[in-house]
Design a protein around this motif. Structure first.
Motif, PDB file in Angstrom:
ATOM      1  N   ALA A  46       0.825  -1.205   0.000  1.00  0.00           N
ATOM      2  CA  ALA A  46       0.000   0.000   0.000  1.00  0.00           C
ATOM      3  C   ALA A  46       0.863   1.260   0.000  1.00  0.00           C
ATOM      4  CB  ALA A  46      -0.928  -0.011   1.208  1.00  0.00           C
ATOM      5  N   PHE A  47       1.909   1.294   0.831  1.00  0.00           N
ATOM      6  CA  PHE A  47       2.799   2.457   0.834  1.00  0.00           C
ATOM      7  C   PHE A  47       3.506   2.609  -0.518  1.00  0.00           C
ATOM      8  CE2 PHE A  47       2.924   2.204   5.646  1.00  0.00           C
ATOM      9  CZ  PHE A  47       2.322   3.440   5.843  1.00  0.00           C
ATOM     10  N   LEU A  48       3.931   1.494  -1.100  1.00  0.00           N
ATOM     11  CA  LEU A  48       4.594   1.568  -2.403  1.00  0.00           C
ATOM     12  C   LEU A  48       3.630   1.988  -3.502  1.00  0.00           C
ATOM     13  CD1 LEU A  48       6.901  -1.577  -2.193  1.00  0.00           C
ATOM     14  CD2 LEU A  48       7.636   0.819  -2.280  1.00  0.00           C
ATOM     15  N   ALA A  49       2.366   1.583  -3.401  1.00  0.00           N
ATOM     16  CA  ALA A  49       1.375   2.000  -4.390  1.00  0.00           C
ATOM     17  C   ALA A  49       1.157   3.508  -4.316  1.00  0.00           C
ATOM     18  CB  ALA A  49       0.058   1.264  -4.160  1.00  0.00           C
ATOM     19  N   VAL A  50       1.151   4.075  -3.113  1.00  0.00           N
ATOM     20  CA  VAL A  50       1.072   5.533  -2.968  1.00  0.00           C
ATOM     21  C   VAL A  50       2.274   6.186  -3.636  1.00  0.00           C
ATOM     22  CG1 VAL A  50       1.170   7.427  -1.293  1.00  0.00           C
ATOM     23  CG2 VAL A  50      -0.354   5.478  -0.892  1.00  0.00           C
ATOM     24  N   GLU A 106       3.966   5.037  -6.141  1.00  0.00           N
ATOM     25  CA  GLU A 106       3.801   4.920  -7.584  1.00  0.00           C
ATOM     26  C   GLU A 106       2.873   6.014  -8.118  1.00  0.00           C
ATOM     27  OE1 GLU A 106       5.165   2.135  -9.894  1.00  0.00           O
ATOM     28  OE2 GLU A 106       6.463   2.829  -8.255  1.00  0.00           O
ATOM     29  N   LEU A 107       1.791   6.250  -7.428  1.00  0.00           N
ATOM     30  CA  LEU A 107       0.848   7.267  -7.881  1.00  0.00           C
ATOM     31  C   LEU A 107       1.474   8.655  -7.808  1.00  0.00           C
ATOM     32  CD1 LEU A 107      -2.459   5.964  -6.249  1.00  0.00           C
ATOM     33  CD2 LEU A 107      -1.695   5.698  -8.616  1.00  0.00           C
ATOM     34  N   ARG A 108       2.204   8.915  -6.750  1.00  0.00           N
ATOM     35  CA  ARG A 108       2.861  10.215  -6.630  1.00  0.00           C
ATOM     36  C   ARG A 108       3.932  10.391  -7.696  1.00  0.00           C
ATOM     37  NH1 ARG A 108       3.484  10.880  -0.052  1.00  0.00           N
ATOM     38  NH2 ARG A 108       1.721  12.307   0.206  1.00  0.00           N
ATOM     39  N   ALA A 109       4.692   9.335  -7.967  1.00  0.00           N
ATOM     40  CA  ALA A 109       5.732   9.420  -8.987  1.00  0.00           C
ATOM     41  C   ALA A 109       5.127   9.691 -10.361  1.00  0.00           C
ATOM     42  CB  ALA A 109       6.556   8.126  -9.016  1.00  0.00           C
ATOM     43  N   ALA A 110       3.879   9.271 -10.558  1.00  0.00           N
ATOM     44  CA  ALA A 110       3.186   9.521 -11.826  1.00  0.00           C
ATOM     45  C   ALA A 110       2.534  10.896 -11.860  1.00  0.00           C
ATOM     46  CB  ALA A 110       2.135   8.438 -12.053  1.00  0.00           C
ATOM     47  N   GLY A 111       2.721  11.664 -10.775  1.00  0.00           N
ATOM     48  CA  GLY A 111       2.170  13.012 -10.730  1.00  0.00           C
ATOM     49  C   GLY A 111       0.703  13.084 -10.401  1.00  0.00           C
ATOM     50  N   LEU A 112       0.157  12.003  -9.813  1.00  0.00           N
ATOM     51  CA  LEU A 112      -1.272  11.959  -9.520  1.00  0.00           C
ATOM     52  C   LEU A 112      -1.560  12.440  -8.096  1.00  0.00           C
ATOM     53  CD1 LEU A 112      -2.090   8.492 -11.113  1.00  0.00           C
ATOM     54  CD2 LEU A 112      -2.710  10.734 -12.017  1.00  0.00           C
ATOM     55  N   ALA A 170       6.032  -6.950  -6.878  1.00  0.00           N
ATOM     56  CA  ALA A 170       6.000  -5.700  -7.648  1.00  0.00           C
ATOM     57  C   ALA A 170       4.766  -5.664  -8.542  1.00  0.00           C
ATOM     58  CB  ALA A 170       7.271  -5.560  -8.474  1.00  0.00           C
ATOM     59  N   ALA A 171       4.398  -6.810  -9.115  1.00  0.00           N
ATOM     60  CA  ALA A 171       3.175  -6.864  -9.922  1.00  0.00           C
ATOM     61  C   ALA A 171       1.959  -6.563  -9.054  1.00  0.00           C
ATOM     62  CB  ALA A 171       3.037  -8.239 -10.572  1.00  0.00           C
ATOM     63  N   GLY A 172       1.985  -7.029  -7.798  1.00  0.00           N
ATOM     64  CA  GLY A 172       0.901  -6.718  -6.877  1.00  0.00           C
ATOM     65  C   GLY A 172       0.828  -5.233  -6.563  1.00  0.00           C
ATOM     66  N   VAL A 173       1.985  -4.599  -6.362  1.00  0.00           N
ATOM     67  CA  VAL A 173       2.019  -3.160  -6.111  1.00  0.00           C
ATOM     68  C   VAL A 173       1.443  -2.401  -7.307  1.00  0.00           C
ATOM     69  CG1 VAL A 173       3.524  -1.166  -5.774  1.00  0.00           C
ATOM     70  CG2 VAL A 173       3.958  -3.276  -4.508  1.00  0.00           C
ATOM     71  N   THR A 174       1.863  -2.793  -8.509  1.00  0.00           N
ATOM     72  CA  THR A 174       1.360  -2.143  -9.720  1.00  0.00           C
ATOM     73  C   THR A 174      -0.153  -2.303  -9.832  1.00  0.00           C
ATOM     74  OG1 THR A 174       3.465  -2.489 -10.879  1.00  0.00           O
ATOM     75  CG2 THR A 174       1.523  -2.113 -12.234  1.00  0.00           C
ATOM     76  N   ALA A 175      -0.639  -3.511  -9.541  1.00  0.00           N
ATOM     77  CA  ALA A 175      -2.081  -3.752  -9.607  1.00  0.00           C
ATOM     78  C   ALA A 175      -2.814  -2.895  -8.579  1.00  0.00           C
ATOM     79  CB  ALA A 175      -2.367  -5.235  -9.372  1.00  0.00           C
ATOM     80  N   LEU A 176      -2.286  -2.836  -7.369  1.00  0.00           N
ATOM     81  CA  LEU A 176      -2.943  -2.038  -6.336  1.00  0.00           C
ATOM     82  C   LEU A 176      -2.910  -0.559  -6.698  1.00  0.00           C
ATOM     83  CD1 LEU A 176      -4.326  -1.879  -3.586  1.00  0.00           C
ATOM     84  CD2 LEU A 176      -2.061  -1.809  -2.518  1.00  0.00           C
ATOM     85  N   ALA A 177      -1.804  -0.084  -7.248  1.00  0.00           N
ATOM     86  CA  ALA A 177      -1.722   1.318  -7.665  1.00  0.00           C
ATOM     87  C   ALA A 177      -2.763   1.627  -8.742  1.00  0.00           C
ATOM     88  CB  ALA A 177      -0.317   1.639  -8.168  1.00  0.00           C
ATOM     89  N   ARG A 178      -2.945   0.710  -9.685  1.00  0.00           N
ATOM     90  CA  ARG A 178      -3.956   0.917 -10.724  1.00  0.00           C
ATOM     91  C   ARG A 178      -5.354   0.950 -10.125  1.00  0.00           C
ATOM     92  NH1 ARG A 178      -3.485  -2.955 -15.713  1.00  0.00           N
ATOM     93  NH2 ARG A 178      -5.037  -1.443 -16.462  1.00  0.00           N
TER      94      ARG A 178
END
Length: 406
Positions: A106-110, A112-118, A390-398
């Motif tokens: 969950a922290f890594l998904a956050v 990812e979203l921030r790194a994408a500028g969201l 990492a695939a799980g993090v990506t899925a959760l971020a999406r």
């Protein structure tokens, strides 16, 4: 606040770096498993780590008075928040991924979203629920049950661990119980969890969406007899509750197999627990699960009936009591279908209980599973590769982007 460099590099490497920060906390050197009982020193260290991670990300942390922690990305006073996260506590000598994977991801998904500028239109909240396994105080999902009002506060406060410490004493206060105002701020809950089986191995898929949780519960069987000397008591004169207990374990196995259900007796207490003494009391805990409630309760009743009949023949006595029960949890079908289509992921049921199963009765809830190559859980053999995590993090971020940023 996290620096940009903290979000750089391949995601599997970033997962491993964050994972290694907690990997040794509570690990038993002998078994390789984890002893992270709720509100004990290892779990308290992980709760402090949770606060540090939230602080690094500028996410204020709140508590609900029941031991549950919430880290907020967005205004905590705003409504329609998207809740994610899991738990830190373990079963005795359990695996590394059950629970903590959902919090780290969950922290890594956050990130990812921030790194994408969201920036989320609705708050994103990372949760750490207390006593999910029930390994210390006996009731699984205790934190989420308290939050939602699904357990009486006085009962929860008085639950004792094997050392006699109550939950209220461990918590440092009487639990607050249901918090409708807090619960009302959450619009959706999505829990990521390591798969506790090998369906994703067979499907050759790294991530899945859950459809339902089987009905399940825990029952305590107390067998009493007559303690006596192992060397001087004739076999014909014995009233040995261990015999009744042993028969009951075999009966539970047989009845579960006949019903295509699951029955496990994984915990036992014996008094006086001496090699050269016939026990005076044996207590065993039955964990039972089935695809339908009717099957589950039919299984338990069949085991209880056979145990009582055997007790009559052994000259012992039986008391059976239900400690917890969770009905069939069918996750929000529309949400599950939406996430499965978003991720291109298979949809699977599970026999394992989760905080998501409790929250599902109160708000739309979904679960994501990450592939476990061993198929083993509640054991040191539980595993997941960094690439699949990492695939799980990506899925959760999406999923969080879909639910909170659109």
């Amino acid at each position: 606040m996290l620096t940009h460099s903290a979000c750089e590099g391949p995601l599997p490497n970033r997962f491993r770096a964050l994972w290694d920060e907690i990997a040794d906390v509570g690990r038993d050197a002998g078994s390789g498993g984890y002893l992270r009982y709720a509100l004990t020193e290892p779990e308290l260290r992980l709760r402090a780590w949770f606060r540090e991670q939230a602080d690094r990300r500028g996410m204020p942390v709140s508590e609900d008075g029941n031991g549950n922690l919430f880290a907020w990305w967005g205004d905590p006073a705003a409504g329609d928040a998207v809740l994610t996260g899991s738990h830190f506590d373990s079963v005795p000598h359990g695996g590394a991924y059950d629970g903590p994977l959902g919090i780290v991801s969950a922290f890594l998904a956050v990130d990812e979203l921030r790194a994408a500028g969201l920036t989320p239109d609705r708050p994103v909240v990372v949760a750490a629920f207390v006593e999910e396994e029930g390994a210390r105080f006996g009731v699984p999902c205790l934190g989420s049950r308290l939050l939602t009002g699904e357990i009486d506060v006085d009962r929860a406060a008085g639950l004792r661990d094997q050392a006699g410490t109550t939950f209220a004493e461990a918590l440092g206060e009487r639990p607050a119980g249901a918090d409708p105002a807090l619960l009302g701020r959450f619009a959706t809950f999505v829990e990521l969890h390591v798969e506790q089986g090998r369906a994703l191995v067979d499907l050759d898929a790294p991530v899945a969406v859950a459809s339902a949780i089987w009905p399940h519960g825990r029952w305590r069987f107390d067998f009493t007899g007559e303690g006596n000397h192992a060397g001087t008591t004739r076999m014909a004169d014995r009233r040995d509750p261990m015999l009744t207990y042993a028969f009951t374990v075999l009966a539970a196995n047989k009845e579960a197999r006949l019903r295509d259900a699951h029955a496990t007796v994984g915990r036992v207490s014996v008094e006086p627990n001496a090699t050269n003494a016939i026990p005076s009391r044996v207590t065993g805990w039955l964990d039972a699960r089935a695809a339908e409630a009717e099957t589950l309760y039919g299984l338990v009743e069949a085991v209880r009936t056979k145990a009582a009949d055997r007790a009559g023949r052994d000259g012992t006595a039986l008391t059976c009591s239900q400690e917890s029960a969770t009905p069939l949890v069918a996750f929000d079908r529309g949400l599950a279908d939406r996430l499965a289509a978003l991720l291109g992921a298979p949809v699977l049921p599970t026999g394992a209980g989760h905080d998501a199963g409790v929250l599902a009765a109160h708000l739309p809830t979904a679960m994501l599973f990450v592939r476990n190559p061993t198929g083993v859980s509640h054991s040191p053999a539980e595993a997941a590769t960094d690439a699949d995590c990492a695939a799980g993090v990506t899925a959760l971020a999406r999923v969080l982007e879909e639910l909170a940023c659109r």
